[in-house]
Design a protein around this motif. Structure first.
Motif, PDB file in Angstrom:
ATOM      1  N   CYS A 149       0.861  -1.172   0.000  1.00 28.87           N
ATOM      2  CA  CYS A 149       0.000   0.000   0.000  1.00 28.87           C
ATOM      3  C   CYS A 149       0.905   1.231   0.000  1.00 28.87           C
ATOM      4  O   CYS A 149       1.771   1.373   0.862  1.00 28.87           O
ATOM      5  CB  CYS A 149      -0.901  -0.019   1.231  1.00 28.87           C
ATOM      6  N   CYS A 200       0.179   3.166   3.567  1.00 24.64           N
ATOM      7  CA  CYS A 200       0.492   2.630   4.895  1.00 24.64           C
ATOM      8  C   CYS A 200       1.439   1.443   4.861  1.00 24.64           C
ATOM      9  O   CYS A 200       1.929   1.023   5.910  1.00 24.64           O
ATOM     10  CB  CYS A 200      -0.796   2.272   5.639  1.00 24.64           C
ATOM     11  N   VAL A 203       0.970  -1.828   4.020  1.00 22.95           N
ATOM     12  CA  VAL A 203       0.547  -3.231   4.152  1.00 22.95           C
ATOM     13  C   VAL A 203       0.544  -3.896   2.770  1.00 22.95           C
ATOM     14  O   VAL A 203       0.585  -3.224   1.737  1.00 22.95           O
ATOM     15  CB  VAL A 203      -0.847  -3.383   4.833  1.00 22.95           C
ATOM     16  N   CYS A 213      -4.223  -0.338   0.113  1.00 27.47           N
ATOM     17  CA  CYS A 213      -5.013  -1.355   0.792  1.00 27.47           C
ATOM     18  C   CYS A 213      -6.481  -0.900   0.789  1.00 27.47           C
ATOM     19  O   CYS A 213      -6.778   0.265   0.483  1.00 27.47           O
ATOM     20  CB  CYS A 213      -4.507  -1.588   2.214  1.00 27.47           C
ATOM     21  N   CYS A 225      -7.154   2.266   3.058  1.00 27.40           N
ATOM     22  CA  CYS A 225      -6.667   3.543   2.527  1.00 27.40           C
ATOM     23  C   CYS A 225      -7.433   3.926   1.259  1.00 27.40           C
ATOM     24  O   CYS A 225      -7.715   5.107   1.026  1.00 27.40           O
ATOM     25  CB  CYS A 225      -5.167   3.474   2.253  1.00 27.40           C
TER      26      CYS A 225
HETATM   27 ZN   LIG Z   1      -3.068   1.289   3.367  1.00 30.47          ZN
END
Ligand SMILES: [Zn+2]
Length: 132
Positions: free
Chosen positions: A20, A23, A25, A54, A57
């Motif tokens: 992502c 963030c 992930v 992700c 988000c």
């Molecule tokens: Zn994210």
């Protein structure tokens, strides 16, 4: 804007390091940087129209993190005809990039500000003054 092709989706995930962009992930969805048109446009998104985010988000780009998404180029205004002109910030890397087809090219903060200003003008400056 309709769904991306499998090839485009994979190229975007590959370009973004399979994480992502916001963030970090590794569970990814395809963020449409340009809003999907009402009633669904027939345009198939190209890699510069997309970003790896992700699900959390991605949903946030239309909600709680919308201002940040615009400021960082994760989302572009509907009227932006060429999203390639809007640089993208990857916070995990603390770096700005210019998207170029299926590649991304690291650029300086200064270049990113120039690119953003050439598209958004005063609005871009206001977004970035707010966090300077
Ligand atoms: Zn994210």
């Amino acid at each position: 804007m309709s769904a991306p092709t499998t090839a485009t989706r994979n190229a975007v995930y590959q370009r973004d390091g399979r994480r992502c962009a916001a963030c970090g992930v590794m569970a990814l969805t395809f963020q449409h940087r340009r809003a999907v048109g009402m009633g669904g446009s027939k345009n198939v998104p190209s890699p510069v129209d997309g970003l790896s985010l992700c699900a959390t988000c991605n949903a946030g780009c239309e909600g709680v993190i919308q201002a940040q998404a615009l400021r960082f180029g994760w989302k572009v205004r509907r009227w932006v005809t060429n999203p390639e002109r809007v640089p993208v910030f990857y916070p995990r890397e603390m770096s700005w990039y210019r998207l170029e087809g299926v590649r991304r090219v690291r650029i300086t903060h200064t270049v990113a500000m120039e690119m953003g200003c050439s598209v958004y003008g005063a609005e871009w400056l206001a977004w970035h003054e707010a966090i300077a």
